[in-house]
Design a protein around this motif. Sequence first.
Motif, short mmCIF file in Angstrom:
data_model
loop_
_atom_site.label_atom_id
_atom_site.label_comp_id
_atom_site.label_asym_id
_atom_site.label_seq_id
_atom_site.Cartn_x
_atom_site.Cartn_y
_atom_site.Cartn_z
N MET A 1 0.84 -1.19 0.00
CA MET A 1 0.00 0.00 0.00
C MET A 1 0.88 1.25 0.00
N THR A 9 -5.60 9.09 3.33
CA THR A 9 -6.94 8.51 3.43
C THR A 9 -7.42 8.50 4.87
N THR A 147 -4.68 -4.06 7.29
CA THR A 147 -4.40 -3.34 6.03
C THR A 147 -3.11 -3.83 5.36
N CYS A 198 -16.46 -2.86 6.86
CA CYS A 198 -15.68 -3.00 5.63
C CYS A 198 -16.42 -2.47 4.40
N CYS A 201 -15.58 1.19 4.03
CA CYS A 201 -14.20 1.52 4.42
C CYS A 201 -13.46 2.15 3.24
N GLN A 204 -10.80 -0.12 1.67
CA GLN A 204 -11.28 -1.46 1.33
C GLN A 204 -10.46 -2.14 0.23
N GLN A 205 -10.30 -1.50 -0.90
CA GLN A 205 -9.69 -2.15 -2.06
C GLN A 205 -8.18 -2.38 -1.90
N SER A 206 -7.56 -1.65 -1.00
CA SER A 206 -6.12 -1.85 -0.79
C SER A 206 -5.83 -2.59 0.52
N CYS A 207 -6.87 -3.01 1.23
CA CYS A 207 -6.70 -3.70 2.50
C CYS A 207 -6.40 -5.19 2.26
N PHE A 210 -9.12 -7.62 3.76
CA PHE A 210 -10.39 -7.64 3.03
C PHE A 210 -10.24 -8.39 1.70
N THR A 211 -9.20 -8.10 0.97
CA THR A 211 -9.04 -8.71 -0.35
C THR A 211 -8.66 -10.19 -0.27
N HIS A 212 -8.17 -10.64 0.88
CA HIS A 212 -7.80 -12.05 1.05
C HIS A 212 -8.75 -12.81 1.98
#
Length: 360
Positions: A1, A9, A147, A198, A201, A204-207, A210-212
């Motif tokens: 990130m 952010t 994150t 989430c 958030c 979200q898209q770079s966390c 969340f993405t995993h």
Amino acid sequence: METHFFADTLINWYQRHKRALPWRDTRNPYYIWLSEVILQQTRVAQGLPYYQKFVAAYPVIQDMAAAPEDEILRLWQGLGYYSRARNMHHTAQQIVEQYGGTFPDNYQELLKLKGVGSYTAAAIASFAFKEKVAVLDGNVFRVLARTHGLSDDIAAPASRKIFQELADSLIPADEPDTFNQAIMEFGAIQCTPVMPDCLFCPLQQSCFAFTHGLVQELPVKSKAKAARPRFFHYFVLAYNGTYYMRKRAAGDIWQGLYDFYLYESNSKNLDADQALQELKEAGLEIDETQVILPLKDYKHVLSHQKITARFYTIKLKSRLKEQIAQEARVAPYTAEELEALPKPVLISSYLKDAKILVNL
């Protein structure tokens, strides 16, 4: 990130969502320090009234330094970990005596104060003096773990260095105070432990979590040891409108607070005859017809201890002889004096129920 994206952010989110709290409207290190010590013990909603009580009682640090310890403990009552209240009192005296009543203005010097660890020193240094040093509390651990995908056990001392280095690399030089406030607030109301928001958030898209699909798995924290059970049998000794209390000594829980004469056993099952025998062996004259047996058990859970307590209310035939009172480390107090003493929550809970005391 990307570092700037993360910091920008969080700061933008903070400006829109931050709660209005009195210690955020000041750069007074005394008020900031006071708020941080209290918030290490409890959540904001519960801590705010304590903060307001302390500020009202001690507007400047010289007032706190000059206050008696019993008064400090009485105001702290209900927060637990009373060693922190004693350390706070000692620190106030240290600042007055060694620093002329002025807080040190940098992280390394703040660490020299009693009871001030890396987190509190970083909070004061950044919030009051805008020093570029990152705070690291439970909220920050959680946000960074999720994150950035850190699976290191946050309960392990070795993990602190990993998280601290990451936090220090993310904090902007021009807004260290706002960033620290932002990441803690984000963890408190957005990236919460059980049900983080989430869906809305901004990270979200770079966390990583969340993405995993690892939001509920991070952060990793090993379980604490099971609490040790203890069984307290309190004897509420009453004579002619006074009640015998003792000040707890060092070496155990609740140092400096007041409770009743105590017999600790290996079991909660202490029958009435055994209880009275314990008192008679201590040299107390007991009228067995004036004993009120426990109506219920009181339970209190500490971080590593689980206490079950019973209270035996006993009307004495006469005032305790001075030698016996000294050996038992108890002294008589009126109901009004008893109310003003600093006491464990367990004792206060009993007193609220024990209306019978008024009539003894």
